[in-house]
Design a protein around this motif. Structure first.
Motif, short mmCIF file in Angstrom:
data_model
loop_
_atom_site.label_atom_id
_atom_site.label_comp_id
_atom_site.label_asym_id
_atom_site.label_seq_id
_atom_site.Cartn_x
_atom_site.Cartn_y
_atom_site.Cartn_z
N ASN A 132 -29.29 -22.83 21.72
CA ASN A 132 -29.19 -21.86 20.64
C ASN A 132 -30.30 -22.07 19.61
O ASN A 132 -30.90 -21.12 19.11
CB ASN A 132 -27.82 -21.97 19.99
N LEU A 133 -30.58 -23.34 19.29
CA LEU A 133 -31.62 -23.64 18.32
C LEU A 133 -32.99 -23.19 18.82
O LEU A 133 -33.78 -22.61 18.06
CB LEU A 133 -31.65 -25.15 18.04
N ALA A 134 -33.25 -23.43 20.09
CA ALA A 134 -34.54 -23.01 20.66
C ALA A 134 -34.68 -21.50 20.60
O ALA A 134 -35.76 -20.97 20.25
CB ALA A 134 -34.65 -23.50 22.10
N MET A 138 -37.44 -19.08 18.64
CA MET A 138 -38.22 -18.04 19.32
C MET A 138 -38.00 -16.68 18.67
O MET A 138 -38.93 -15.88 18.54
CB MET A 138 -37.85 -18.01 20.81
N LEU A 139 -36.76 -16.43 18.26
CA LEU A 139 -36.45 -15.17 17.59
C LEU A 139 -37.23 -15.07 16.27
O LEU A 139 -37.73 -13.99 15.93
CB LEU A 139 -34.95 -15.09 17.31
N THR A 143 -39.58 -11.94 15.50
CA THR A 143 -39.16 -10.91 14.54
C THR A 143 -39.38 -11.28 13.08
O THR A 143 -39.33 -10.40 12.21
CB THR A 143 -37.66 -10.59 14.72
N GLY A 144 -39.53 -12.57 12.80
CA GLY A 144 -39.62 -13.01 11.41
C GLY A 144 -38.27 -13.30 10.79
O GLY A 144 -38.19 -13.78 9.65
N LEU A 145 -37.19 -13.02 11.51
CA LEU A 145 -35.85 -13.27 10.99
C LEU A 145 -35.58 -14.78 10.92
O LEU A 145 -35.76 -15.49 11.89
CB LEU A 145 -34.79 -12.62 11.88
N ARG A 146 -35.08 -15.24 9.78
CA ARG A 146 -34.77 -16.64 9.62
C ARG A 146 -33.27 -16.86 9.83
O ARG A 146 -32.53 -17.28 8.94
CB ARG A 146 -35.20 -17.14 8.25
N LEU A 147 -32.82 -16.56 11.04
CA LEU A 147 -31.42 -16.75 11.41
C LEU A 147 -31.23 -18.14 11.99
O LEU A 147 -32.16 -18.72 12.56
CB LEU A 147 -30.99 -15.70 12.43
N ARG A 169 -27.23 -6.48 30.40
CA ARG A 169 -25.81 -6.53 30.73
C ARG A 169 -25.37 -7.96 31.08
O ARG A 169 -24.30 -8.16 31.62
CB ARG A 169 -25.49 -5.57 31.89
N ARG A 170 -26.22 -8.93 30.74
CA ARG A 170 -25.89 -10.32 31.01
C ARG A 170 -25.82 -11.09 29.69
O ARG A 170 -25.40 -10.54 28.68
CB ARG A 170 -26.92 -10.91 31.98
N SER A 171 -26.26 -12.32 29.69
CA SER A 171 -26.16 -13.16 28.50
C SER A 171 -27.13 -12.76 27.40
O SER A 171 -26.98 -13.19 26.26
CB SER A 171 -26.42 -14.63 28.88
N GLY A 172 -28.13 -11.94 27.74
CA GLY A 172 -29.11 -11.54 26.74
C GLY A 172 -28.66 -10.44 25.81
O GLY A 172 -29.37 -10.11 24.85
N TYR A 173 -27.49 -9.87 26.04
CA TYR A 173 -27.02 -8.73 25.24
C TYR A 173 -26.96 -9.02 23.73
O TYR A 173 -27.48 -8.23 22.93
CB TYR A 173 -25.64 -8.29 25.74
N PRO A 174 -26.37 -10.14 23.30
CA PRO A 174 -26.31 -10.39 21.86
C PRO A 174 -27.69 -10.51 21.23
O PRO A 174 -27.91 -10.03 20.10
CB PRO A 174 -25.53 -11.72 21.75
N LEU A 175 -28.61 -11.15 21.92
CA LEU A 175 -29.96 -11.31 21.39
C LEU A 175 -30.70 -9.98 21.38
O LEU A 175 -31.40 -9.66 20.41
CB LEU A 175 -30.74 -12.33 22.21
#
Length: 233
Positions: A132-134, A138-139, A143-147, A169-175
């Motif tokens: 999740n941290l990695a 990358m996000l 995108t510049g988002l500091r999440l 439709r797999r694990s990438g949906y939330p991202l």
């Protein structure tokens, strides 16, 4: 002069479900009053659908396997103004979504995410946390988002979410939801939420292999080309 009353927004909580009969009672009893629980059965063999119905939830069936497939089926089945998402394994309390919805309803944010804070031994395995941290890093570059987290607890307006044209439709949906929202200029905020040891075995990040598959799916999402122009909200 008569007092002006504001009706609360209609809210659906999408709960992707694969063999979560044991956890469902805990989750469903924590759905805030007046909200509707949409349990999306993704091929359960443990009676999850029957358990959900008996507990008053609306059950949606999605034959295509995949976390994203279940989430999107719930989104399409919803008819509420605001849609929330929550895991169905008792690791997250859907009652924590109340301030998320309040923020969306008053127009202070377009997408609100839960930043998971582990509570209890084994709540968040080291390999899942590292993955999740990695992805968060990358996000940020993409995108510049500091999440800090890409967790499943979240809320947004239904029509706006459908307008993002989500395809994973797999694990990438939330991202993909976060990336496309950021590309469209959405205001995205984050709130701390307790993350509890889940009930039963994880289908995604419970093992190194599951975490690797999730990171791979999400990396593909991050590789998507940026749109030439920001989409409309």
């Amino acid at each position: 002069m008569r007092a002006v009353t504001t009706r609360p927004p209609a809210v659906d909580v999408v709960l992707p479900c694969l063999n979560e009969a044991e956890a469902l009672p805990w989750v469903l009893e924590r759905i805030p009053p007046g909200w509707r629980a949409l349990v999306v059965d993704n091929g359960s063999t443990d009676g999850s659908a029957a358990t959900a119905r008996a507990l008053g939830a609306t059950v949606v069936h999605e034959e295509r396997r995949g976390f994203g497939a279940a989430c999107h089926a719930g989104l399409r089945a919803s008819d509420a103004d605001i849609v929330c998402f929550c895991d169905c394994d008792a690791s997250l309390d859907p009652g924590r979504l109340v301030p998320f919805v309040r923020e969306i309803d008053r127009g202070a944010a377009d997408l609100v995410l839960g930043r998971r804070r582990p509570s209890g031994r084994g709540a968040w395995p080291a390999h899942a946390r590292a993955g999740n941290l990695a992805l968060a890093r990358m996000l940020r570059r993409r995108t510049g988002l500091r999440l800090h987290d890409l967790g499943p607890l979240r809320a947004a307006r239904r029509e706006a979410l459908l307008g993002l044209g989500l395809t994973d439709r797999r694990s990438g949906y939330p991202l993909q939801m976060v990336v496309r929202a950021a590309d469209s200029g959405w205001r995205i905020t984050e709130h701390d939420v307790p993350y509890l040891p889940r009930t039963g075995a994880s289908k995604v990040t419970g093992t190194w292999r599951g975490t690797w598959h999730a990171v791979r799916d999400m990396s593909r999402v991050l590789a998507e080309a940026r749109p030439c122009e920001g989409g409309a909200r």
